[in-house]
Design an enzyme around this catalytic site. Structure first.
Site, PDB file in Angstrom:
ATOM      1  N   ASP A 162     -34.451  -6.047  25.166  1.00  0.00           N
ATOM      2  CA  ASP A 162     -34.801  -7.371  25.722  1.00  0.00           C
ATOM      3  C   ASP A 162     -35.800  -8.189  24.902  1.00  0.00           C
ATOM      4  O   ASP A 162     -36.701  -8.812  25.473  1.00  0.00           O
ATOM      5  CB  ASP A 162     -35.322  -7.206  27.155  1.00  0.00           C
ATOM      6  CG  ASP A 162     -34.327  -6.530  28.079  1.00  0.00           C
ATOM      7  OD1 ASP A 162     -33.203  -6.217  27.629  1.00  0.00           O
ATOM      8  OD2 ASP A 162     -34.668  -6.291  29.256  1.00  0.00           O
ATOM      9  N   GLU A 172     -31.554  -8.719  29.118  1.00  0.00           N
ATOM     10  CA  GLU A 172     -31.525  -8.808  30.577  1.00  0.00           C
ATOM     11  C   GLU A 172     -31.098 -10.217  30.961  1.00  0.00           C
ATOM     12  O   GLU A 172     -31.621 -11.192  30.414  1.00  0.00           O
ATOM     13  CB  GLU A 172     -32.912  -8.518  31.171  1.00  0.00           C
ATOM     14  CG  GLU A 172     -32.912  -8.628  32.701  1.00  0.00           C
ATOM     15  CD  GLU A 172     -34.268  -8.335  33.346  1.00  0.00           C
ATOM     16  OE1 GLU A 172     -35.182  -7.861  32.641  1.00  0.00           O
ATOM     17  OE2 GLU A 172     -34.391  -8.594  34.562  1.00  0.00           O
ATOM     18  N   LYS A 232     -27.288  -6.692  30.332  1.00  0.00           N
ATOM     19  CA  LYS A 232     -27.583  -5.850  31.500  1.00  0.00           C
ATOM     20  C   LYS A 232     -28.178  -6.706  32.614  1.00  0.00           C
ATOM     21  O   LYS A 232     -29.022  -7.560  32.363  1.00  0.00           O
ATOM     22  CB  LYS A 232     -28.538  -4.716  31.108  1.00  0.00           C
ATOM     23  CG  LYS A 232     -29.905  -5.154  30.620  1.00  0.00           C
ATOM     24  CD  LYS A 232     -30.700  -3.942  30.136  1.00  0.00           C
ATOM     25  CE  LYS A 232     -32.103  -4.266  29.701  1.00  0.00           C
ATOM     26  NZ  LYS A 232     -32.992  -4.770  30.741  1.00  0.00           N
ATOM     27  N   CYS A 280     -38.692  -2.667  31.594  1.00  0.00           N
ATOM     28  CA  CYS A 280     -37.344  -2.344  31.099  1.00  0.00           C
ATOM     29  C   CYS A 280     -37.323  -1.169  30.123  1.00  0.00           C
ATOM     30  O   CYS A 280     -36.345  -0.419  30.074  1.00  0.00           O
ATOM     31  CB  CYS A 280     -36.709  -3.582  30.496  1.00  0.00           C
ATOM     32  SG  CYS A 280     -36.318  -4.810  31.760  1.00  0.00           S
ATOM     33  N   GLN A 286     -47.076  15.926  30.318  1.00  0.00           N
ATOM     34  CA  GLN A 286     -46.385  17.081  30.908  1.00  0.00           C
ATOM     35  C   GLN A 286     -45.336  17.656  29.944  1.00  0.00           C
ATOM     36  O   GLN A 286     -44.212  17.977  30.341  1.00  0.00           O
ATOM     37  CB  GLN A 286     -45.721  16.699  32.241  1.00  0.00           C
ATOM     38  CG  GLN A 286     -46.687  16.098  33.269  1.00  0.00           C
ATOM     39  CD  GLN A 286     -46.010  15.830  34.590  1.00  0.00           C
ATOM     40  OE1 GLN A 286     -45.565  16.751  35.268  1.00  0.00           O
ATOM     41  NE2 GLN A 286     -45.942  14.559  34.955  1.00  0.00           N
TER      42      GLN A 286
HETATM   43  N1  TIU Z   1     -37.220  -6.695  30.061  1.00  0.00           N
HETATM   44  C1  TIU Z   1     -38.093  -6.509  31.047  1.00  0.00           C
HETATM   45  O1  TIU Z   1     -39.003  -5.718  30.936  1.00  0.00           O
HETATM   46  N2  TIU Z   1     -37.948  -7.313  32.181  1.00  0.00           N
HETATM   47  C2  TIU Z   1     -39.003  -7.715  32.951  1.00  0.00           C
HETATM   48  O2  TIU Z   1     -38.818  -8.399  33.960  1.00  0.00           O
HETATM   49  N3  TIU Z   1     -40.241  -7.345  32.532  1.00  0.00           N
HETATM   50  C3  TIU Z   1     -41.440  -7.692  33.082  1.00  0.00           C
HETATM   51  O3  TIU Z   1     -42.454  -7.153  32.654  1.00  0.00           O
HETATM   52  N4  TIU Z   1     -41.471  -8.613  34.037  1.00  0.00           N
END
Ligand code: TIU
Length: 237
Positions: free
Chosen positions: A28, A76, A133, A166, A206
């Site tokens: 993204d 996204e 996605k 994400c 862990q």
């Molecule tokens: N790509 C992704 O992380 N989408 C989000 O909405 N991230 C936020 O931190 N908001």
């Protein structure tokens, strides 16, 4: 003679590395998260915090290309009619400019719009997978697992934004599917420095409960310098 397989210096212990079975996944890196007026900014975030990821990620992308690694870019976003956007996601945040509304870079988080596109510095090239996605995780409602299995990919180098949203969701999904994930600390970014720090710790804690964490330099130490590889490529062809 038996030679040791390559291993990248990482937390919590070295990450086995073979370019033939490893994909670079770039999550993204879209204007909607990195540019003013996009989805990330409308959520109230300081998007400038993510810009520090761009330069190290450019170096990793160039080296991965030169090494012939599989490269996956994710985005996204939603269909223009928003039929793939759950009402819960649409309503969340009670935004004045919600997903689908017009913003300075086009409709927010909508496929085909300027804001939905990947930033110029990391633009995909022919032969690289660009995966749309609708959710935070790259495996949810996509054919990513199918693509990776067909290509014989078992290991992922995961980069992009945002670390705790994400990137984390994707690493968790990948881990449950049996993929080994290495997250590059300087190639993932968060709007929240504390989430960046603890998000990375959570991956490798862990005994590597979700995967491994290393720096881009740790990876680059195992990849040929792009300029040399590009020259060799020209000579061979
Ligand atoms: N790509 C992704 O992380 N989408 C989000 O909405 N991230 C936020 O931190 N908001």
């Amino acid at each position: 003679m038996h030679s040791e397989p390559a291993a990248i210096d990482a937390e919590p212990y070295p990450f086995p590395f073979d370019t033939a079975v490893t994909a670079l996944v770039i999550i993204d890196m879209q204007r909607d998260f990195l540019s003013p007026g996009g989805f990330g900014a409308l959520l109230g975030n300081d998007v400038s915090l993510l810009s520090q990821v761009v330069e190290p990620l450019q170096a990793v992308l160039a080296a991965a290309r030169a090494a012939g690694m599989a490269i996956i870019h994710t985005r996204e976003g939603h269909r223009p009619d928003l039929t793939d956007c759950p009402p819960s996601k649409l309503a969340r945040g009670r935004l004045d400019t919600p997903i689908g509304a017009a913003g300075p870079n086009g409709r927010i988080l909508v496929r085909g719009e300027q804001g939905h596109g990947i930033i110029d510095e990391l633009a995909p090239i022919a032969g690289e997978v660009v995966l749309d996605k609708p959710g935070k995780g790259a495996f949810f409602a996509t054919d990513l697992e199918h693509i990776l299995r067909n290509a014989g990919i078992t290991h992922l180098v995961v980069t992009g934004v945002t670390t705790e949203v994400c990137v984390h969701t994707t690493v968790r999904e990948a881990n449950d599917r049996g993929f080994e994930c290495l997250v590059l600390a300087d190639c993932v970014g968060s709007y929240f420095p504390e989430f960046q720090e603890v998000g990375l710790k959570m991956i490798a804690a862990q005994g590597g409960i979700f995967g491994w964490v290393a720096s881009s330099q740790d990876l680059l130490a195992h990849l040929p310098a792009p300029a040399l590889a590009a020259t060799a490529h020209v000579v061979v062809n």
